[in-house]
Design an enzyme around this catalytic site. Structure first.
Site, PDB file in Angstrom:
ATOM      1  N   ASP A 205      38.028 -59.755  25.602  1.00 35.75           N
ATOM      2  CA  ASP A 205      37.689 -58.949  26.758  1.00 35.75           C
ATOM      3  C   ASP A 205      38.722 -57.823  26.893  1.00 35.75           C
ATOM      4  O   ASP A 205      39.921 -58.056  26.712  1.00 35.75           O
ATOM      5  CB  ASP A 205      37.721 -59.859  27.988  1.00 35.75           C
ATOM      6  CG  ASP A 205      37.208 -59.184  29.231  1.00 35.75           C
ATOM      7  OD1 ASP A 205      36.017 -58.831  29.252  1.00 35.75           O
ATOM      8  OD2 ASP A 205      37.990 -59.006  30.186  1.00 35.75           O
TER       9      ASP A 205
ATOM     10  N   GLU B  30      36.133 -55.645  23.127  1.00 35.89           N
ATOM     11  CA  GLU B  30      35.818 -54.407  23.815  1.00 35.89           C
ATOM     12  C   GLU B  30      36.942 -53.419  23.530  1.00 35.89           C
ATOM     13  O   GLU B  30      38.069 -53.625  23.990  1.00 35.89           O
ATOM     14  CB  GLU B  30      35.727 -54.652  25.322  1.00 35.89           C
ATOM     15  CG  GLU B  30      34.574 -55.532  25.730  1.00 35.89           C
ATOM     16  CD  GLU B  30      34.515 -55.697  27.251  1.00 35.89           C
ATOM     17  OE1 GLU B  30      33.461 -55.409  27.830  1.00 35.89           O
ATOM     18  OE2 GLU B  30      35.522 -56.102  27.849  1.00 35.89           O
TER      19      GLU B  30
END
Ligand code: CA
Length: 666
Positions: free
Chosen positions: A345, A374
Site C-alpha cells: 500500500d 502502489e
C-alpha cells in the site's frame, strides 16, 4: 488505503533532512533474530529494542485481556544495541505479555510490542503459543504455485467478507478465513461459489485485503458485523482476529489462516497479502510509539508527524531499524504462512532501497513471490522523490511491479470524476494512453508518450514491472463506474463495456489484476469509499452468477486465453517492441479504435499472429483485416479461445459497439 493517487513532482514542501533524522540515525541498532520473544529449552526470553527508554518491564498475564499481571519482570538495558532483556526459566506457552517502558520521565501505556506473532483479543497483549501446533496437516509440504514470470500471474483482489457474507454464498464460515476451506458451496441457483468459483474462473492468485491484525473492528463484538477494509494496522505480524472463529484464542486465527492458505494452495492458487507498512492506525498510541517513541515515523521540522499516507503519519523506511522491520516482517509471513506475494500500500512512502531489499530477500525464500505496489503517495513526504518507490522509479527496482494508473484511467474514465467516460465507454482522445498500458509502459516505437494522460515517458523497462487493471477496492468499482458514466444507456451496453475493459486488461502486456466479483457484475451500490460500509454495500451477491452468466463465461474465456497464449505475457521490453505492432488508425476520423498484432509466434506462442482490435465507441465500427485464414477467438461480446467462434478470411469486419475482436492465424 489509497483513496488519492497523488503523483508528486519536483516541489517539496517539507525539508528532506530534519533534526529528528539525525537523532534517530545515531541510535544503536540491533540486527539479531530474537527480537521481543524467544521460547527455547532454556525458557522464555524477551528482548525489546528501545534505545531511549529509561526503564522497561515485561508484564505477564493469564488472559489476553482484563485481569492483573501474574508477574512483572524488570528488563536489563544493553547500551551497545539499544535493547532490553528479561528471561524466565519456564516455557510460558498459554500466557500473554506486554512491554511497558518509561520514556522522558513517564510510564507509557502497555504494548504487545511490534513483533507480536500471536495476540489476545483486539491485539492488546502478545501471546506465547507453540506455532508448530497451529500447522494444518501436510503443512511441511505445502507450497504455492510456481511462477516463472510475473506476467503469468492473474491477480484476483478480494476482501474476506465480500466473498462470503452474502446469504447467497452458501458458505458456512461467512467472513472467515475458513470460508475458502469449504468446497462444494453453491448459490441458490446452483452456481459454484467460494474456492470452487475461483478455480472455475481460472485466476492464479488471490490478493487478500489486509489480513494482519488491524484496529477498527472490535473483536469482542463480532455479532455486530462491523466491516472494514483493514488499512489501519495494529499488529503487523499476527492475523486479524475478526476473520477467525475465535479471536479470544490466539492460536485459532493463526491456524485458520494457514488452513485457508493450504486450501487455496491445494487448488493451485497463490495467496498475495496486502501490506500496509506505510502508516499505523494510531500515532502516539501505536505499538511503534510505545516501544521506541518517535523513531519509526518521519517528522516535519516542527516535530509533528509528516503525513504522506493521508492517515496521520508515515513510517520511515529509510531508517535502518524500520527497514529491517519491514523486510523481516514480510519474510516472516513468507516463511510461517507460505505467502506468495505482497501488495504494498502507498509503496512510494518507502524508499527504493528498502523495496529492493524486500524483493531480494523474499526471492531467496521463494523465487515465485510476487511483489507489487502502489507507486504513489497520498501526500507529500520528507523523503526525496528520487528515493521514493514511485512508479516513475520502478526501473530502479528489481523484481517489483507497480500499478498502471495509465490504463486504468484511460480505459474506464478518470477515478476522480464518476461521470467521466474512458476509451471503452466512448470518450475519444485516450487511444495513446491505452497503448501505454498495452505495452506495459515500456519504450515502443509506435507509442507517443508525450500524448499520455498520466505518464509522459516509458517508465518500465520490463513488462514484469507493470500491473494492469481497471478497478480495485478503491474508488468506484467497474460496475458502478459504468453505471454512473453510462447513465441513460441500457444495462446491456454497460455489460459489453465491462467485457471490453477487461479484455484490454487481460490482453495487455504486464500482469492483469481484477477486483473480486466483477466477473459476475458485482456492484457496491455506487459507494466508492466503502472501507467502513456494511456488508449490504460490500458483499457480493452470488445470485449474480446466474443473472450474468454470460459475463462470467466471458471472464473465464479471458483467463483461459491468457493462460494458454504466452504472446500476451511477454517477459521483456525488446520482445514487445519487436512483436507487438500497432495498425495505423486515424484517431480523429475513427476514434475509439485500437488495433494491433502480436506477430511471429510472439513469446513462443502456438499462434503465428494474433490480431487484437478494440472498439470503444458506442457505435458499430468497420475495421480492415489483412486477408488470411483467421480463426475468430473473440467478437461482439463472445469469446472462445479453445474452439473459436468461426473463421474469417479478412477484409472489412464490422465490430459491435463496445467490443473486442481477437483473431488468430495458426
Ligand atoms: Ca484486530
Amino acid at each position: 488505503m489509497a483513496i488519492a493517487a497523488i503523483l508528486v513532482g519536483g516541489s517539496i514542501s517539507v525539508s528532506a533532512q530534519s533534526n529528528f533524522d539525525a537523532k534517530y540515525k545515531s541510535y544503536p541498532t540491533y540486527a539479531g533474530e530474537d527480537l521481543e520473544l524467544t521460547v527455547n529449552d532454556n525458557g522464555t526470553h524477551w528482548r525489546l529494542w528501545s534505545p531511549e527508554a529509561q526503564e522497561a518491564l515485561v508484564r505477564i498475564y493469564d488472559q489476553g485481556s482484563g485481569g492483573e499481571p501474574i508477574e512483572t519482570l524488570p528488563m536489563e538495558f544493553h547500551k551497545e544495541n539499544g535493547t532490553w532483556t528479561a528471561s524466565v526459566p519456564e516455557q510460558l506457552y498459554g500466557k500473554f505479555y506486554t512491554f511497558n517502558i518509561k520514556f522522558d520521565g513517564k510510564w507509557l501505556a502497555e504494548t504487545p510490542g511490534i513483533w507480536a506473532k500471536a495476540v489476545g483479543v483486539n491485539g492488546k497483549r502478545a501471546a506465547i503459543i507453540n506455532f508448530e501446533e497451529t500447522n494444518p496437516e501436510g503443512w511441511d509440504l505445502d507450497k504455492g504455485p510456481e511462477v516463472n514470470n510475473f506476467t503469468d500471474v492473474i491477480v484476483y483482489e478480494m476482501h474476506h467478507r465480500d466473498m462470503s457474507m452474502h446469504p447467497t454464498s452458501g458458505i458456512n464460515n461467512k467472513g472467515k478465513f475458513l470460508a475458502f476451506t469449504e468446497k462444494g458451496t453453491v448459490s441458490p441457483e446452483g452456481e459454484k461459489t467460494g474456492i470452487d468459483h475461483l478455480k472455475e474462473l481460472g485466476i492464479t492468485h488471490v490478493h487478500i485485503l489486509p489480513s494482519y491484525d488491524y484496529n477498527s473492528v472490535d473483536e469482542t463484538r463480532l455479532e455486530e458485523n462491523v466491516y472494514n477494509w483493514g488499512y489501519d494496522p495494529q499488529n503487523y505480524n499476527a492475523p486479524e482476529g475478526s476473520y477467525s472463529t475465535n479471536p479470544e484464542d490466539p492460536a485459532v486465527r493463526v491456524a485458520e489462516m494457514k488452513q485457508m492458505i493450504k486450501a487455496l494452495h491445494d487448488e493451485g492458487i497463490g495467496v498475495i497479502m496486502d501490506v500496509v507498512y506505510n502508516h499505523t492506525a494510531e500515532n502516539d498510541g501505536s505499538n511503534f510509539s510505545l516501544t521506541a517513541p518517535g523513531y519509526y515515523y518521519r517528522h516535519r521540522e516542527d516535530g509533528t508527524y509528516s503525513d504522506a499516507s493521508g492517515c496521520g503519519n508515515e513510517t520511515a523506511s529509510d531508517l535502518e531499524e524500520v527497514q529491517d522491520y519491514i523486510v523481516n516482517s514480510v519474510k516472516y509471513w513468507a516463511d510461517e504462512y507460505h505467502i506468495d506475494g505482497f501488495r504494498f500500500d502507498l509503496m512510494a512512502i518507502h524508499d527504493t532501497e528498502t523495496m529492493n531489499r524486500v524483493a531480494k530477500e523474499l526471492k531467496e525464500i521463494n523465487p515465485s513471490i510476487f511483489v507489487y505496489g502502489e507507486g504513489w503517495t497520498a501526500g507529500d513526504s520528507p523523503l526525496l522523490p528520487e528515493r521514493r518507490a514511485l512508479k516513475e522509479n520502478v526501473s530502479k527496482m528489481e523484481n517489483i511491479a507497480v500499478f498502471s494508473d495509465d490504463l486504468r484511467d484511460a480505459v474506464k474514465g478518470h477515478y476522480t470524476d464518476a461521470s467521466d467516460r474512458g476509451f471503452a465507454t466512448g470518450k475519444p482522445g485516450l487511444e495513446e494512453t491505452v497503448k501505454i498500458g498495452i505495452v506495459a509502459a515500456t519504450a515502443h516505437p509506435q507509442v507517443d508518450y508525450s500524448k499520455g494522460n498520466n505518464s509522459k515517458f516509458p517508465y518500465a523497462t520490463s513488462p514484469e514491472m507493470i500491473v494492469n487493471y481497471v478497478s480495485c477496492h478503491d474508488d468506484l468499482c467497474l460496475t458502478d463506474k459504468l453505471g454512473h458514466s453510462m447513465q441513460g444507456e441500457p444495462e446491456e451496453n454497460q455489460l459489453e463495456a465491462a467485457k471490453l475493459a477487461q479484455t484490454i486488461v487481460f490482453t495487455s502486456q504486464g500482469t492483469p489484476f481484477m477486483f473480486a466479483g466483477e466477473e459476475i457484475f458485482r456492484n457496491k451500490k455506487g459507494v466508492h469509499n466503502s472501507y467502513n460500509k456494511p456488508d449490504s454495500i460490500n458483499a457480493i451477491d452470488w445470485s449474480n452468477k446466474s443473472r450474468y452468466h454470460d459475463q462470467f463465461d466471458y471472464y473465464k474465456g479471458l483467463t483461459s486465453l491468457r493462460k494458454s497464449h504466452p504472446a500476451f505475457r511477454m517477459t521483456n521490453a525488446e520482445d514487445i517492441a519487436n512483436h507487438l505492432v500497432f495498425d495505423e488508425i486515424d484517431s480523429v476520423e475513427t476514434p475509439n479504435l485500437i488495433s494491433y498484432s502480436l506477430k511471429d509466434h510472439a513469446n513462443g506462442d502456438s499462434w503465428e499472429e494474433i490480431k487484437v482490435v478494440f472498439n470503444g465507441a458506442g457505435i458499430s465500427q468497420k475495421v480492415e483485416i489483412p486477408e488470411a485464414q483467421w480463426k475468430i477467438i473473440a467478437k461482439d461480446g463472445k469469446i472462445n479461445p479453445e474452439e473459436g467462434l468461426g473463421e474469417t478470411s479478412g477484409g472489412s469486419v464490422i465490430m459491435a459497439p463496445y467490443s473486442a475482436l481477437i483473431l488468430a492465424k495458426q
